[in-house]
Write a protein that holds these residues in place. Structure first.
Motif, PDB file in Angstrom:
ATOM      1  N   GLU A  57      54.301   2.875  37.423  1.00 47.03           N
ATOM      2  CA  GLU A  57      55.359   3.873  37.624  1.00 47.03           C
ATOM      3  C   GLU A  57      56.695   3.332  37.141  1.00 47.03           C
ATOM      4  O   GLU A  57      57.530   4.088  36.633  1.00 47.03           O
ATOM      5  CB  GLU A  57      55.428   4.282  39.098  1.00 47.03           C
ATOM      6  N   SER A  58      56.908   2.034  37.255  1.00 44.48           N
ATOM      7  CA  SER A  58      58.171   1.436  36.799  1.00 44.48           C
ATOM      8  C   SER A  58      58.380   1.669  35.300  1.00 44.48           C
ATOM      9  O   SER A  58      59.502   1.907  34.856  1.00 44.48           O
ATOM     10  CB  SER A  58      58.208  -0.065  37.119  1.00 44.48           C
ATOM     11  N   THR A  61      59.320   5.365  34.824  1.00 49.75           N
ATOM     12  CA  THR A  61      60.696   5.568  35.282  1.00 49.75           C
ATOM     13  C   THR A  61      61.685   5.013  34.270  1.00 49.75           C
ATOM     14  O   THR A  61      62.669   5.670  33.922  1.00 49.75           O
ATOM     15  CB  THR A  61      60.903   4.901  36.655  1.00 49.75           C
ATOM     16  N   GLN A  62      61.430   3.811  33.781  1.00 53.91           N
ATOM     17  CA  GLN A  62      62.321   3.173  32.807  1.00 53.91           C
ATOM     18  C   GLN A  62      62.466   4.029  31.554  1.00 53.91           C
ATOM     19  O   GLN A  62      63.555   4.129  30.986  1.00 53.91           O
ATOM     20  CB  GLN A  62      61.789   1.787  32.443  1.00 53.91           C
ATOM     21  N   LEU A  63      61.378   4.655  31.109  1.00 50.97           N
ATOM     22  CA  LEU A  63      61.405   5.489  29.908  1.00 50.97           C
ATOM     23  C   LEU A  63      61.908   6.912  30.184  1.00 50.97           C
ATOM     24  O   LEU A  63      62.144   7.664  29.251  1.00 50.97           O
ATOM     25  CB  LEU A  63      60.003   5.552  29.293  1.00 50.97           C
ATOM     26  N   GLY A  64      62.029   7.273  31.467  1.00 54.13           N
ATOM     27  CA  GLY A  64      62.475   8.622  31.823  1.00 54.13           C
ATOM     28  C   GLY A  64      61.421   9.689  31.575  1.00 54.13           C
ATOM     29  O   GLY A  64      61.745  10.861  31.369  1.00 54.13           O
ATOM     30  N   VAL A  65      60.162   9.296  31.593  1.00 46.96           N
ATOM     31  CA  VAL A  65      59.052  10.188  31.259  1.00 46.96           C
ATOM     32  C   VAL A  65      59.065  11.485  32.081  1.00 46.96           C
ATOM     33  O   VAL A  65      58.832  12.572  31.547  1.00 46.96           O
ATOM     34  CB  VAL A  65      57.699   9.460  31.429  1.00 46.96           C
ATOM     35  N   ARG A  66      59.361  11.399  33.355  1.00 46.61           N
ATOM     36  CA  ARG A  66      59.312  12.598  34.216  1.00 46.61           C
ATOM     37  C   ARG A  66      60.421  13.600  33.881  1.00 46.61           C
ATOM     38  O   ARG A  66      60.371  14.728  34.337  1.00 46.61           O
ATOM     39  CB  ARG A  66      59.386  12.185  35.681  1.00 46.61           C
ATOM     40  N   ASN A  67      61.388  13.178  33.060  1.00 49.81           N
ATOM     41  CA  ASN A  67      62.456  14.078  32.616  1.00 49.81           C
ATOM     42  C   ASN A  67      62.189  14.664  31.228  1.00 49.81           C
ATOM     43  O   ASN A  67      62.959  15.481  30.750  1.00 49.81           O
ATOM     44  CB  ASN A  67      63.810  13.351  32.610  1.00 49.81           C
ATOM     45  N   TRP A  68      61.129  14.214  30.562  1.00 56.40           N
ATOM     46  CA  TRP A  68      60.780  14.740  29.248  1.00 56.40           C
ATOM     47  C   TRP A  68      60.297  16.177  29.397  1.00 56.40           C
ATOM     48  O   TRP A  68      59.829  16.575  30.473  1.00 56.40           O
ATOM     49  CB  TRP A  68      59.673  13.911  28.613  1.00 56.40           C
ATOM     50  N   HIS A 133      53.889  15.500  29.829  1.00 53.49           N
ATOM     51  CA  HIS A 133      55.268  15.263  29.420  1.00 53.49           C
ATOM     52  C   HIS A 133      55.176  14.681  28.023  1.00 53.49           C
ATOM     53  O   HIS A 133      54.275  13.903  27.715  1.00 53.49           O
ATOM     54  CB  HIS A 133      55.948  14.242  30.342  1.00 53.49           C
ATOM     55  N   GLN A 135      57.515  13.450  24.191  1.00 56.98           N
ATOM     56  CA  GLN A 135      58.770  13.150  23.495  1.00 56.98           C
ATOM     57  C   GLN A 135      58.452  12.852  22.045  1.00 56.98           C
ATOM     58  O   GLN A 135      57.548  12.079  21.756  1.00 56.98           O
ATOM     59  CB  GLN A 135      59.438  11.942  24.142  1.00 56.98           C
TER      60      GLN A 135
END
Length: 137
Positions: A57-58, A61-68, A133, A135
């Motif tokens: 999960e880290s 989170t670092q890549l911002g995947v859940r915001n893609w 998700h 990108q």
């Protein structure tokens, strides 16, 4: 009674916790992990497609995947060409991707972090509806 099979017990490691007691304190387990055990991430590359199963999960989170942005589709089969590199994380679904020129497919499923290279042409064979998700770079 018949014999079902033999097991070489010398190759099996059995973990036995060591119980210790100090003064009037309760027994404690020495050497046991205190964090929950998580399946390890495993990354592979097959036919030009990078797949990491069960990424931490880290990393997501670092890549911002859940915001893609998200994309999904029902079970179907269709051709696709990647005009740019795509990185995606499958939330749901199961797909077999067949790169053009190959009879062999690459299976991806829920929980996979995947990178498709720019210029790849392939056929997506979706057996279980996809939600992901994604990108493009």
């Amino acid at each position: 009674m018949g014999c079902i099979g033999l097991i070489d017990l010398t190759s099996i490691n059995i973990y036995r916790p060591v119980l210790t007691r100090t003064s009037n304190k309760p027994y404690t387990r020495r050497g046991l992990p205190t964090a929950a055990i998580r399946a390890e991430s495993m990354a592979t590359e097959k036919l030009g497609i990078f797949i990491e199963k069960n990424p931490p999960e880290s990393k997501l989170t670092q890549l911002g995947v859940r915001n893609w942005p998200k994309w999904g589709c029902p079970p179907s089969k269709f051709p696709w060409t990647y005009d740019s590199k795509e990185t995606c994380f499958l939330l749901e679904g199961k797909v077999k991707v067949y790169p053009n020129g190959s009879d062999e497919g690459v299976e991806i499923e829920a929980g996979d972090f995947v990178v498709f290279p720019k210029g790849m042409s392939c056929t997506w064979d979706v057996s279980v509806a996809v939600d992901k998700h994604y990108q493009f770079e």
